[in-house]
Every structure is written in C-alpha cells, then in structure tokens.
Design an enzyme around this catalytic site. Structure first.
Site, mmCIF file in Angstrom:
data_model
loop_
_atom_site.group_PDB
_atom_site.id
_atom_site.type_symbol
_atom_site.label_atom_id
_atom_site.label_comp_id
_atom_site.label_asym_id
_atom_site.label_seq_id
_atom_site.Cartn_x
_atom_site.Cartn_y
_atom_site.Cartn_z
ATOM 1 N N GLN A 78 -11.598 23.229 4.652
ATOM 2 C CA GLN A 78 -12.866 22.586 4.994
ATOM 3 C C GLN A 78 -13.205 22.795 6.474
ATOM 4 O OE1 GLN A 78 -12.299 18.425 4.044
ATOM 5 N NE2 GLN A 78 -10.946 18.052 5.779
ATOM 6 N N HIS A 105 -7.515 21.533 3.133
ATOM 7 C CA HIS A 105 -7.807 20.317 2.382
ATOM 8 C C HIS A 105 -6.740 20.114 1.317
ATOM 9 C CE1 HIS A 105 -10.937 17.642 0.080
ATOM 10 N NE2 HIS A 105 -9.732 17.105 0.127
ATOM 11 N N PHE A 155 -3.350 11.055 4.238
ATOM 12 C CA PHE A 155 -4.035 12.231 3.682
ATOM 13 C C PHE A 155 -3.038 13.108 2.914
ATOM 14 C CE2 PHE A 155 -6.481 16.339 4.998
ATOM 15 C CZ PHE A 155 -7.005 16.460 3.722
ATOM 16 N N GLU A 159 -2.721 14.029 -1.181
ATOM 17 C CA GLU A 159 -2.731 15.392 -1.716
ATOM 18 C C GLU A 159 -1.489 15.663 -2.563
ATOM 19 O OE1 GLU A 159 -5.232 17.717 -1.575
ATOM 20 O OE2 GLU A 159 -6.300 15.951 -0.846
ATOM 21 N N LYS A 162 -1.626 13.275 -5.901
ATOM 22 C CA LYS A 162 -2.644 13.655 -6.878
ATOM 23 C C LYS A 162 -2.459 15.081 -7.386
ATOM 24 C CE LYS A 162 -7.636 13.897 -7.680
ATOM 25 N NZ LYS A 162 -9.002 13.642 -7.128
ATOM 26 N N HIS A 163 -2.166 16.011 -6.503
ATOM 27 C CA HIS A 163 -2.131 17.432 -6.874
ATOM 28 C C HIS A 163 -0.717 18.026 -6.863
ATOM 29 C CE1 HIS A 163 -6.507 17.489 -6.659
ATOM 30 N NE2 HIS A 163 -6.446 16.956 -5.455
#
Length: 270
Positions: A78, A105, A155, A159, A162-163
């Site tokens: 980003q 990101h 942050f 990440e 979730k991923h």
C-alpha cells in the site's frame, strides 16, 4: 490415604459367620445379572458414539483443508500517502514517520474462485519472539498507519491471525513474514514507477500507464486498487501481485479482486 476405620477393618476382619453363604443358584443368578449389566454399558446406544466419532473426524479433516488447501497468495503493498489522504486520516507509528515508499500490507492465501480462507488456527497466535530478528525490518517495510499510534505488533498480529494461520502448513510464522519482506525487496514498485516517470507528486496519471510501468519493472501483471481522497478524487492506494501456493515465487494472478479505478488517478505525496 487409608483412614483408621479401614486399618481397623484390615487388622480385625469381620467374621465370615456374619455373612452366611447364599444358595448357589442365587449366586449364579447375581453373577449373570452383573455380566449382563457390564455388557449393556459397553454396547453403543443407537449408534450415537459412532456418529459422534465420524463427525469429529470430518471436522478434523475440514480444519486441515482450510489451513493448507488454497491456490495462491495475494502479495499486497500500500502507498502510505493514499492511506493518510482520506477523511479517516492516519497516525504515524511510535517509531516515527515511515519512508515515502510502498509498505507491505499482507500475504493473503486465496482460492481461484475469488474467495479466501481466514482465521484458520486460533491455537497459534502471533508470537513476536518468533520474528525477533525481523522486527527492525518490519518496522521499516511493514509499518502501521492505523490510529491510535502503535509499534506495529497489533497490525502484524492481525495479518498473521487472519491470513498467516491459513498457510502455516507451508510457512511458519518466521517464514511467513520473511517471505513477504523478501517479495517487497524483489518487486520495488516505487522504483518501477519512477523509472517510467510516474512520481508521488500529487499529479494525475493514467491507470494503464501505472499498470504498464509496474508490469515492466516487476515482470508480472498487477492489480491496482484505488481509494478516494477528501475531495473524492481517485488515487493509487494498493498494488496486488500473486505468489504460488508454496510462497516461493511470483506468478501471474489467476483472478483479480473486485474493484475499479478511474482512467486517471492521483499519486499523492507522502
């Protein structure tokens, strides 16, 4: 622990004559009743335990497929100027204002049909100690701009949770973040744009020229995501590239996210 009553009973057993023997037929009948009762307790009731076991196996297999059965990664970067140039604005991290460069990101597992897995393993939360030798680089290349100001851990935790947990069959925590940082260094999107004369100076550039510049510099077709500034103008926000499902190599994207930009978009300064 054996109490005093038990010890007394052991030392002074109750005379057998207080319990006269029962007739043999009664003893046999009681033994048969006890055996029948044990067999009844061991016998499955209406198949419920078997069905429950099968359900647990199915759930276990489903969990395994979620954690590793995906087709590719989106590697997303980003532009901080576009993140901050919105009505929501931004907050610089506690380590100071990031460099005027694209920041990581995330590295997101995806399916070829456009859907994606998420939050695959709540038992493996982000552990900062596992990436301790990467923290300095992450603060520089993967900075947080969310408010309130933070050091990046929230942050990065998001990440990973979730991923990253959906790819832990191929990339553990350290490998997940290290690979993303490696792709950041490999792609160098800002340099690719500057080489084509596209600079973050607040000017407006054609979407096609931005895509072409990135493709020429990186070697793969990007997806460009836009957001809008406070005046409603479309601006370059995020760039998506794709990585194979082993997390090893850039590949052409099998599918792009939904969304569109105007034919002319701004590249704001930062």
């Amino acid at each position: 622990m054996i109490d005093s009553v038990s010890i007394s009973a052991i030392n002074n057993p109750i005379p057998k004559y207080l319990f006269p023997p029962q007739p043999k037929s009664i003893q046999q009948k009681q033994k048969q009743q006890e055996v029948a009762k044990e067999r009844h307790m061991m016998k499955p009731s209406s198949g419920a335990p078997i069905i429950l076991f099968q359900a647990l196996v199915a759930l276990s297999l489903a969990g395994l497929s979620v954690s590793k059965d995906f087709d590719f990664f989106y590697f997303v970067q980003q532009w901080p100027g576009s993140y901050c140039d919105t009505k929501q604005s931004c907050c610089y991290p506690t380590t100071g204002k990031p460099a005027a460069d694209f920041g990581v990101h995330g590295l997101w597992p995806n399916y070829n049909d456009g859907t994606y897995p998420s939050n695959c393993d709540s038992s493996a939360p982000f552990d900062q100690s596992k990436v301790s030798n990467l923290i300095t680089t992450m603060q520089k290349e993967w900075p947080t701009l969310a408010c309130p100001s933070g050091n990046g851990v929230t942050f990065w935790s998001h990440e990973w949770d979730k991923h990253g947990t959906c790819s832990e069959e191929v990339l553990d925590q350290h490998s997940y973040f290290a690979r993303a940082l490696g792709f950041k260094a490999q792609t160098n999107i800002l340099q690719a744009l500057k080489t084509a004369g596209i600079r973050p100076d607040g000017g407006s550039y054609s979407l096609s020229s931005i895509k072409s510049a990135i493709q020429s510099g990186v070697g793969y077709t990007p997806f460009v995501e836009c957001n809008t500034d406070e005046s409603g103008n479309s601006q370059l926000y995020q760039v998506y590239l794709c990585v194979d499902n082993s997390g090893s190599n850039l590949v052409e994207c099998p599918v792009f996210p939904h969304g569109k930009c105007g034919s002319q978009i701004e590249f704001p300064s930062f």
